[in-house]
Design an enzyme around this catalytic site. Sequence first.
Site, PDB file in Angstrom:
ATOM      1  N   GLY A 165      -4.183   9.193   7.040  1.00  0.00           N
ATOM      2  CA  GLY A 165      -5.432   9.102   6.301  1.00  0.00           C
ATOM      3  C   GLY A 165      -5.821   7.724   5.827  1.00  0.00           C
ATOM      4  O   GLY A 165      -5.736   6.731   6.550  1.00  0.00           O
ATOM      5  N   TYR A 199      -6.611  18.889  -9.718  1.00  0.00           N
ATOM      6  CA  TYR A 199      -6.701  17.651  -8.935  1.00  0.00           C
ATOM      7  C   TYR A 199      -7.663  16.667  -9.603  1.00  0.00           C
ATOM      8  O   TYR A 199      -7.344  15.481  -9.776  1.00  0.00           O
ATOM      9  CB  TYR A 199      -7.174  17.986  -7.522  1.00  0.00           C
ATOM     10  CG  TYR A 199      -7.507  16.786  -6.674  1.00  0.00           C
ATOM     11  CD1 TYR A 199      -6.500  16.049  -6.047  1.00  0.00           C
ATOM     12  CD2 TYR A 199      -8.828  16.385  -6.493  1.00  0.00           C
ATOM     13  CE1 TYR A 199      -6.811  14.939  -5.273  1.00  0.00           C
ATOM     14  CE2 TYR A 199      -9.148  15.284  -5.715  1.00  0.00           C
ATOM     15  CZ  TYR A 199      -8.129  14.567  -5.104  1.00  0.00           C
ATOM     16  OH  TYR A 199      -8.435  13.467  -4.341  1.00  0.00           O
ATOM     17  N   ILE A 236       0.845  -1.192   0.000  1.00  0.00           N
ATOM     18  CA  ILE A 236       0.000   0.000   0.000  1.00  0.00           C
ATOM     19  C   ILE A 236       0.880   1.242   0.000  1.00  0.00           C
ATOM     20  O   ILE A 236       1.828   1.338   0.790  1.00  0.00           O
ATOM     21  CB  ILE A 236      -0.910   0.033   1.249  1.00  0.00           C
ATOM     22  CG1 ILE A 236      -1.693  -1.277   1.391  1.00  0.00           C
ATOM     23  CG2 ILE A 236      -1.872   1.221   1.191  1.00  0.00           C
ATOM     24  CD1 ILE A 236      -2.365  -1.444   2.740  1.00  0.00           C
ATOM     25  N   GLY A 266      -4.518   5.666   3.608  1.00  0.00           N
ATOM     26  CA  GLY A 266      -3.478   4.647   3.500  1.00  0.00           C
ATOM     27  C   GLY A 266      -3.187   3.995   4.839  1.00  0.00           C
ATOM     28  O   GLY A 266      -3.050   2.764   4.925  1.00  0.00           O
TER      29      GLY A 266
END
Length: 250
Positions: free
Chosen positions: A12, A140, A6, A14
Amino acid sequence: MNTVLITGCSSGYGLATARHFHAQGWKVVAGMRRPRHDLLPTDERLRVVALDVTCEDSIAAAVDAAGPVDVVVNNAGLGLFGAFEATPMTTVREIFDTNTFGVMALCQAVVPQFRARGAGVLVNVTSSAVLAPFPLVAAYTASKTAIEGFTASLSHELDAFGVRVKLVQPGYGPSTRFTANGQQRMQGLIPDAYAPFAQRVFAGLGDIAAVTHENDVAEAVWLAANDGSQRLGYPAGADAVALAERRVAA
């Protein structure tokens, strides 16, 4: 025992995802740009590795250190709020380097082992911004939308080799460090002309009742990683689920 790699595990989504997979009995290789060993349990099933997805050498070293993996979760990402007019192209490229090209580079690094084995899952984390347009996140959104198209195409490309490719689309997560992590990058991106509009947008965010929590994303990633169906997208969080349903109904 299955192994998951990962990215972006220092906070957050992850971090929550690493904890979730570990709790389910998996081996977890947690990638962080600046490794911190105090965030996750000290356990033989958990390993923290240095991983900067914008650096090919870092990717190669992390993949080598991880060894054979069953699932790769591309979670690392950069946030950006601001008027596109005021956003330097150097900043746009920085966002794409992590959110788009970093995801592609890690996929390219692990696909050979998945293809040779005839198994494996790639889970790419995008955003609910791809489900419905939202102001002040144009660059974004573009970086995440590119990954939506990339993932959909790659899923067809790798299906013949028994490799599954999935998308997880988190909603608005005010409890994450999305804004804090990009504070310096966002300086000056709301010019005076945009200030009244931006204030209305930010006020609207405060009125959102259904938001996304870290565990919503961890559970969606877990579902995607273990779902053997042809399903591609997994909205995560009540707001993202609502947007996805509205999109289908439209």
